[in-house]
Design a protein around this motif. Structure first.
Motif, short mmCIF file in Angstrom:
data_model
loop_
_atom_site.label_atom_id
_atom_site.label_comp_id
_atom_site.label_asym_id
_atom_site.label_seq_id
_atom_site.Cartn_x
_atom_site.Cartn_y
_atom_site.Cartn_z
N PHE A 294 45.41 53.55 12.93
CA PHE A 294 45.77 53.28 14.32
C PHE A 294 44.66 53.68 15.30
O PHE A 294 44.84 53.54 16.50
N SER A 295 43.54 54.17 14.80
CA SER A 295 42.52 54.72 15.69
C SER A 295 41.96 53.68 16.65
O SER A 295 41.62 54.01 17.80
N LYS A 296 41.88 52.44 16.24
CA LYS A 296 41.37 51.39 17.12
C LYS A 296 42.29 51.21 18.33
O LYS A 296 41.84 51.03 19.47
N VAL A 297 43.60 51.27 18.09
CA VAL A 297 44.58 51.17 19.17
C VAL A 297 44.46 52.38 20.10
O VAL A 297 44.42 52.23 21.33
N PHE A 298 44.37 53.59 19.54
CA PHE A 298 44.30 54.80 20.35
C PHE A 298 43.00 54.88 21.15
O PHE A 298 43.01 55.24 22.33
N ASN A 299 41.88 54.55 20.51
CA ASN A 299 40.61 54.59 21.23
C ASN A 299 40.61 53.60 22.40
O ASN A 299 40.12 53.91 23.49
N THR A 300 41.17 52.41 22.16
CA THR A 300 41.28 51.42 23.24
C THR A 300 42.13 51.97 24.37
O THR A 300 41.79 51.84 25.55
N PHE A 301 43.26 52.59 24.01
CA PHE A 301 44.15 53.16 25.02
C PHE A 301 43.42 54.20 25.86
O PHE A 301 43.50 54.20 27.09
N MET A 302 42.71 55.13 25.21
CA MET A 302 42.02 56.19 25.93
C MET A 302 40.98 55.63 26.90
O MET A 302 40.89 56.06 28.05
#
Length: 309
Positions: A294-302
């Motif tokens: 899920f890191s791609k989703v979280f990094n985008t969110f941040m």
């Protein structure tokens, strides 16, 4: 026995809040390897200092540990309004999974857990979150709020999605995006989780609806969910196989290798066109392989959160 292994063996949606928290904690623990070095578990109580802001609330102790400037956050602060949109049509239930777990997800499972995890972060940040779900109808809407009761209500709704045994076969994404756009009045950061499959393929109508979401100065991020191995690279066993369109019921019998190269070329071209259109309309496009973390989703969110505020 290892507790993390046990969690992975559990049915996903019976433990959605627990699993969402575990996913977020795992991301935070590894965040020192990302561009957000220093943005540790303490981020729930702090926000990054922006040049020109008052220095009154800078946390100098945290600065001494991280060499980065953060200001203390207060209980009454709600800095962000975020609205999650989830495509719940039949194609999102691919690939077929007998029992969803955090280690074995289809597109709808990935979308649900990603939203629950983002909600977990938003809750820690004391931000407001809303939710829309559509399939063959605009079936659910809840406005942006930040209360614990609201958070639990959204989790319960997301958990219900796993109980779908006959998901809606047809959807017209553009129709419901227009309806959702009319609902969201105040400026928000909007996340759309979809596989971009629709029964009636009219890209102009779809992007017209996405542009509608941009009204009122909203920012829009399109998370394009796919099982890259099969949906992009068409990596199947080379034996006679029937391929069924779950939304139209149409099917074709063939050997995978006979069309693999041509299929990949066509799909990759379609994805490139999507990216280009999104860039043209200032919509953030993020392709997400559901077999990855899920890191791609979280990094985008941040990143998008910092840009939005």
């Amino acid at each position: 026995m290892d507790s993390q292994y046990e969690l992975h063996k559990m049915a996903l949606f019976q433990n959605l809040e627990l699993l969402a928290n575990q996913v977020v904690e795992g991301f935070i623990s590894g965040i020192h390897k990302s561009p957000f070095h220093g943005f540790s578990a303490e981020f729930a109580e702090h926000k990054i200092y922006n040049a020109g802001e008052s220095t009154k609330h800078i946390d100098w102790k945290l600065f001494a540990k991280t060499d980065k400037l953060y200001t203390k956050r207060y209980e009454e602060e709600t800095n962000l309004r975020c609205h999650m949109i989830l495509d719940n049509s039949a194609s999102m239930y691919y690939p077929e999974v007998q029992e969803l777990t955090s280690a074995n997800l289809n597109k709808i499972g990935f979308g649900v857990l990603a939203i629950a995890a983002l909600m977990n972060i938003l809750k820690r940040q004391r931000d407001a979150v809303g939710l829309s779900i559509y399939s063959d109808a605009y079936s659910y809407y809840s406005p942006e709020k930040g209360s614990e009761r609201h958070h639990q209500m959204l989790l319960a709704k997301l958990g219900e999605i796993s109980l779908e045994t006959k998901p809606a076969q047809q959807t017209e994404t553009y129709t419901y995006l227009h309806q959702i756009a009319e609902k969201i009045k105040r400026r928000s950061l909007i996340f759309l989780f979809t596989d971009m499959f629709q029964t009636a393929t009219d890209d102009d109508k779809l992007f017209d609806a996405l542009r509608h979401l941009k009204y009122n100065k909203h920012e829009v991020v399109l998370f394009h969910l796919l099982d890259a191995e099969t949906e992009l690279y068409f990596d199947f066993e080379n034996r006679p196989k029937r391929f069924l369109d779950v939304e139209t019921g149409e099917y074709i019998d063939l050997y995978a290798n006979t069309i693999k190269e041509a299929y990949h070329k066509e799909v990759a071209q379609y994805f490139d066109e999507l990216k280009l259109k999104c860039a043209q309309y200032k919509i953030k496009y993020v392709d997400v392989d559901i077999k990855q973390s899920f890191s791609k989703v979280f990094n985008t969110f941040m990143i998008e959160r910092q840009k939005f505020l």
